[in-house]
Design a protein around this motif. Structure first.
Motif, PDB file in Angstrom:
ATOM      1  N   SER A 104       7.191  11.850 -16.691  1.00 51.53           N
ATOM      2  CA  SER A 104       6.876  12.955 -15.796  1.00 51.53           C
ATOM      3  C   SER A 104       6.147  14.066 -16.534  1.00 51.53           C
ATOM      4  O   SER A 104       5.220  14.664 -16.000  1.00 51.53           O
ATOM      5  N   ASN A 105       6.562  14.357 -17.751  1.00 54.90           N
ATOM      6  CA  ASN A 105       5.910  15.413 -18.523  1.00 54.90           C
ATOM      7  C   ASN A 105       4.584  14.965 -19.093  1.00 54.90           C
ATOM      8  O   ASN A 105       3.711  15.775 -19.364  1.00 54.90           O
ATOM      9  N   TYR A 106       4.447  13.689 -19.298  1.00 54.83           N
ATOM     10  CA  TYR A 106       3.279  13.125 -19.954  1.00 54.83           C
ATOM     11  C   TYR A 106       2.048  13.136 -19.053  1.00 54.83           C
ATOM     12  O   TYR A 106       0.938  13.327 -19.499  1.00 54.83           O
ATOM     13  N   ILE A 107       2.253  12.923 -17.765  1.00 52.12           N
ATOM     14  CA  ILE A 107       1.142  12.802 -16.829  1.00 52.12           C
ATOM     15  C   ILE A 107       1.210  13.956 -15.831  1.00 52.12           C
ATOM     16  O   ILE A 107       2.241  14.180 -15.206  1.00 52.12           O
ATOM     17  N   SER A 108       0.120  14.689 -15.698  1.00 50.39           N
ATOM     18  CA  SER A 108       0.072  15.808 -14.764  1.00 50.39           C
ATOM     19  C   SER A 108       0.188  15.301 -13.333  1.00 50.39           C
ATOM     20  O   SER A 108      -0.014  14.122 -13.047  1.00 50.39           O
ATOM     21  N   GLY A 109       0.475  16.223 -12.418  1.00 49.65           N
ATOM     22  CA  GLY A 109       0.601  15.867 -11.008  1.00 49.65           C
ATOM     23  C   GLY A 109      -0.667  15.251 -10.461  1.00 49.65           C
ATOM     24  O   GLY A 109      -0.625  14.275  -9.716  1.00 49.65           O
ATOM     25  N   GLU A 110      -1.821  15.815 -10.825  1.00 52.74           N
ATOM     26  CA  GLU A 110      -3.088  15.273 -10.352  1.00 52.74           C
ATOM     27  C   GLU A 110      -3.323  13.874 -10.899  1.00 52.74           C
ATOM     28  O   GLU A 110      -3.799  12.996 -10.181  1.00 52.74           O
ATOM     29  N   MET A 111      -2.991  13.682 -12.173  1.00 50.86           N
ATOM     30  CA  MET A 111      -3.178  12.360 -12.766  1.00 50.86           C
ATOM     31  C   MET A 111      -2.226  11.349 -12.135  1.00 50.86           C
ATOM     32  O   MET A 111      -2.606  10.205 -11.901  1.00 50.86           O
ATOM     33  N   LYS A 112      -0.997  11.766 -11.851  1.00 50.09           N
ATOM     34  CA  LYS A 112      -0.057  10.864 -11.182  1.00 50.09           C
ATOM     35  C   LYS A 112      -0.627  10.419  -9.846  1.00 50.09           C
ATOM     36  O   LYS A 112      -0.579   9.241  -9.507  1.00 50.09           O
ATOM     37  N   LEU A 113      -1.153  11.390  -9.098  1.00 51.43           N
ATOM     38  CA  LEU A 113      -1.737  11.071  -7.806  1.00 51.43           C
ATOM     39  C   LEU A 113      -2.909  10.103  -7.964  1.00 51.43           C
ATOM     40  O   LEU A 113      -3.026   9.132  -7.220  1.00 51.43           O
ATOM     41  N   CYS A 114      -3.742  10.367  -8.973  1.00 50.27           N
ATOM     42  CA  CYS A 114      -4.887   9.501  -9.241  1.00 50.27           C
ATOM     43  C   CYS A 114      -4.413   8.084  -9.579  1.00 50.27           C
ATOM     44  O   CYS A 114      -4.930   7.106  -9.039  1.00 50.27           O
ATOM     45  N   TYR A 115      -3.418   7.969 -10.450  1.00 49.66           N
ATOM     46  CA  TYR A 115      -2.908   6.658 -10.830  1.00 49.66           C
ATOM     47  C   TYR A 115      -2.241   5.954  -9.649  1.00 49.66           C
ATOM     48  O   TYR A 115      -2.375   4.746  -9.491  1.00 49.66           O
ATOM     49  N   GLU A 116      -1.528   6.712  -8.827  1.00 49.99           N
ATOM     50  CA  GLU A 116      -0.888   6.113  -7.658  1.00 49.99           C
ATOM     51  C   GLU A 116      -1.939   5.580  -6.688  1.00 49.99           C
ATOM     52  O   GLU A 116      -1.791   4.486  -6.139  1.00 49.99           O
ATOM     53  N   GLU A 117      -3.005   6.344  -6.484  1.00 50.90           N
ATOM     54  CA  GLU A 117      -4.077   5.896  -5.604  1.00 50.90           C
ATOM     55  C   GLU A 117      -4.769   4.670  -6.186  1.00 50.90           C
ATOM     56  O   GLU A 117      -5.087   3.721  -5.474  1.00 50.90           O
ATOM     57  N   LEU A 118      -4.995   4.687  -7.492  1.00 51.09           N
ATOM     58  CA  LEU A 118      -5.617   3.554  -8.168  1.00 51.09           C
ATOM     59  C   LEU A 118      -4.728   2.315  -8.055  1.00 51.09           C
ATOM     60  O   LEU A 118      -5.201   1.221  -7.747  1.00 51.09           O
ATOM     61  N   TYR A 119      -3.435   2.505  -8.264  1.00 51.39           N
ATOM     62  CA  TYR A 119      -2.473   1.400  -8.139  1.00 51.39           C
ATOM     63  C   TYR A 119      -2.497   0.840  -6.715  1.00 51.39           C
ATOM     64  O   TYR A 119      -2.537  -0.377  -6.508  1.00 51.39           O
ATOM     65  N   SER A 120      -2.492   1.738  -5.730  1.00 48.40           N
ATOM     66  CA  SER A 120      -2.545   1.306  -4.327  1.00 48.40           C
ATOM     67  C   SER A 120      -3.824   0.536  -4.038  1.00 48.40           C
ATOM     68  O   SER A 120      -3.810  -0.472  -3.323  1.00 48.40           O
ATOM     69  N   PHE A 121      -4.932   1.013  -4.594  1.00 47.95           N
ATOM     70  CA  PHE A 121      -6.219   0.363  -4.408  1.00 47.95           C
ATOM     71  C   PHE A 121      -6.186  -1.063  -4.966  1.00 47.95           C
ATOM     72  O   PHE A 121      -6.595  -2.012  -4.307  1.00 47.95           O
ATOM     73  N   ILE A 122      -5.657  -1.204  -6.169  1.00 43.19           N
ATOM     74  CA  ILE A 122      -5.574  -2.524  -6.812  1.00 43.19           C
ATOM     75  C   ILE A 122      -4.603  -3.424  -6.043  1.00 43.19           C
ATOM     76  O   ILE A 122      -4.901  -4.594  -5.788  1.00 43.19           O
ATOM     77  N   MET A 123      -3.463  -2.881  -5.649  1.00 39.65           N
ATOM     78  CA  MET A 123      -2.491  -3.682  -4.914  1.00 39.65           C
ATOM     79  C   MET A 123      -3.045  -4.101  -3.551  1.00 39.65           C
ATOM     80  O   MET A 123      -2.747  -5.197  -3.069  1.00 39.65           O
ATOM     81  N   SER A 124      -3.843  -3.245  -2.954  1.00 41.54           N
ATOM     82  CA  SER A 124      -4.486  -3.598  -1.687  1.00 41.54           C
ATOM     83  C   SER A 124      -5.424  -4.789  -1.882  1.00 41.54           C
ATOM     84  O   SER A 124      -5.464  -5.707  -1.063  1.00 41.54           O
ATOM     85  N   GLU A 125      -6.159  -4.770  -2.984  1.00 43.13           N
ATOM     86  CA  GLU A 125      -7.059  -5.885  -3.287  1.00 43.13           C
ATOM     87  C   GLU A 125      -6.258  -7.163  -3.530  1.00 43.13           C
ATOM     88  O   GLU A 125      -6.626  -8.235  -3.056  1.00 43.13           O
ATOM     89  N   ILE A 126      -5.153  -7.044  -4.255  1.00 46.91           N
ATOM     90  CA  ILE A 126      -4.291  -8.207  -4.488  1.00 46.91           C
ATOM     91  C   ILE A 126      -3.722  -8.696  -3.158  1.00 46.91           C
ATOM     92  O   ILE A 126      -3.662  -9.895  -2.893  1.00 46.91           O
ATOM     93  N   GLY A 127      -3.346  -7.751  -2.296  1.00 46.67           N
ATOM     94  CA  GLY A 127      -2.816  -8.101  -0.982  1.00 46.67           C
ATOM     95  C   GLY A 127      -3.815  -8.812  -0.088  1.00 46.67           C
ATOM     96  O   GLY A 127      -3.440  -9.552   0.816  1.00 46.67           O
ATOM     97  N   SER A 128      -5.107  -8.591  -0.344  1.00 50.00           N
ATOM     98  CA  SER A 128      -6.138  -9.227   0.484  1.00 50.00           C
ATOM     99  C   SER A 128      -6.457 -10.661   0.036  1.00 50.00           C
ATOM    100  O   SER A 128      -7.225 -11.351   0.688  1.00 50.00           O
ATOM    101  N   MET A 129      -5.873 -11.073  -1.066  1.00 47.65           N
ATOM    102  CA  MET A 129      -6.115 -12.431  -1.560  1.00 47.65           C
ATOM    103  C   MET A 129      -5.429 -13.446  -0.653  1.00 47.65           C
ATOM    104  O   MET A 129      -4.414 -13.132  -0.024  1.00 47.65           O
ATOM    105  N   PRO A 130      -5.938 -14.671  -0.617  1.00 48.88           N
ATOM    106  CA  PRO A 130      -5.222 -15.727   0.115  1.00 48.88           C
ATOM    107  C   PRO A 130      -3.782 -15.840  -0.408  1.00 48.88           C
ATOM    108  O   PRO A 130      -3.528 -15.594  -1.594  1.00 48.88           O
ATOM    109  N   GLU A 131      -2.868 -16.193   0.460  1.00 45.96           N
ATOM    110  CA  GLU A 131      -1.442 -16.164   0.145  1.00 45.96           C
ATOM    111  C   GLU A 131      -1.080 -16.904  -1.154  1.00 45.96           C
ATOM    112  O   GLU A 131      -0.379 -16.367  -2.004  1.00 45.96           O
ATOM    113  N   GLN A 132      -1.559 -18.125  -1.309  1.00 39.66           N
ATOM    114  CA  GLN A 132      -1.207 -18.919  -2.490  1.00 39.66           C
ATOM    115  C   GLN A 132      -1.755 -18.268  -3.763  1.00 39.66           C
ATOM    116  O   GLN A 132      -1.072 -18.203  -4.772  1.00 39.66           O
TER     117      GLN A 132
END
Length: 187
Positions: A104-132
């Motif tokens: 929590s101290n290591y990453i600023s609030g803005e950076m956390k938000l940026c990383y969370e959005e980036l993580y969501s973006f990547i997970m969304s791409e993974i989620g769009s892959m065919p199931e197998q």
């Protein structure tokens, strides 16, 4: 620059130990890779160490250059992996609570938000892959299972597992320019 990523002559020169080619690579990529690594570790001195080690490793193992198809991807994936390793090592604590406080101290609030959005973006791409493909990729990269274990659990061949992982990585590599841009913009 395209002259680096698509020029097989340049890559051959690097593989053969051409110091001028390596110097040109270093001058072109060092600042970009350093900014990228700074997005992860936020310590300029550590980031410089990580990037210098990366380029030193590239020079030592320069024979591999002949096999690298996309230098941009290779450098930034290597840099990302090294930076993530550094961050993981710096966050190792004796108990979960102190690890959370350090993070929590290591990453600023803005950076956390940026990383969370980036993580969501990547997970969304993974989620769009065919199931197998998604299942195989998650079992490999998230659960840490070997290709043989995945094949056994899913009742498919090891080669099929390798193909799914390969296709998933190709799909995710297409995101690298966007991820790099978002990371640089976060600075």
């Amino acid at each position: 620059m395209d002259k680096f990523t698509n020029n097989s002559f340049f890559m051959s020169a690097l593989a053969e130990g051409n110091e001028k080619a390596f110097d040109a690579l270093f001058v072109e990529y060092y600042p970009k890779v350093l900014r990228f690594v700074m997005c992860f570790c936020h310590d300029k001195s550590e980031a410089e160490n990580i990037v210098q080690e990366l380029f030193m490793e590239l020079w030592i193992k320069r024979e591999r250059f002949i096999k690298i198809e996309n230098l941009d991807n290779y450098l930034f994936i290597s840099a990302r992996n090294s930076a993530i390793h550094y961050v993981k090592q710096s966050l190792v604590c004796s108990d979960e609570k102190s690890a959370c406080n350090v993070q929590s101290n290591y990453i600023s609030g803005e950076m956390k938000l940026c990383y969370e959005e980036l993580y969501s973006f990547i997970m969304s791409e993974i989620g769009s892959m065919p199931e197998q493909r998604r299942r195989v990729f998650v079992m490999s990269r998230v659960d840490g299972l070997s290709n043989a274990e995945i094949a056994q659990r899913l009742g498919i061949s090891k080669r099929t597992v390798e193909t799914h992982i390969s296709l998933a990585l190709v799909q995710l590599k297409k995101l690298l320019p966007i991820i790099g841009l978002l990371s640089i913009m976060a600075l």
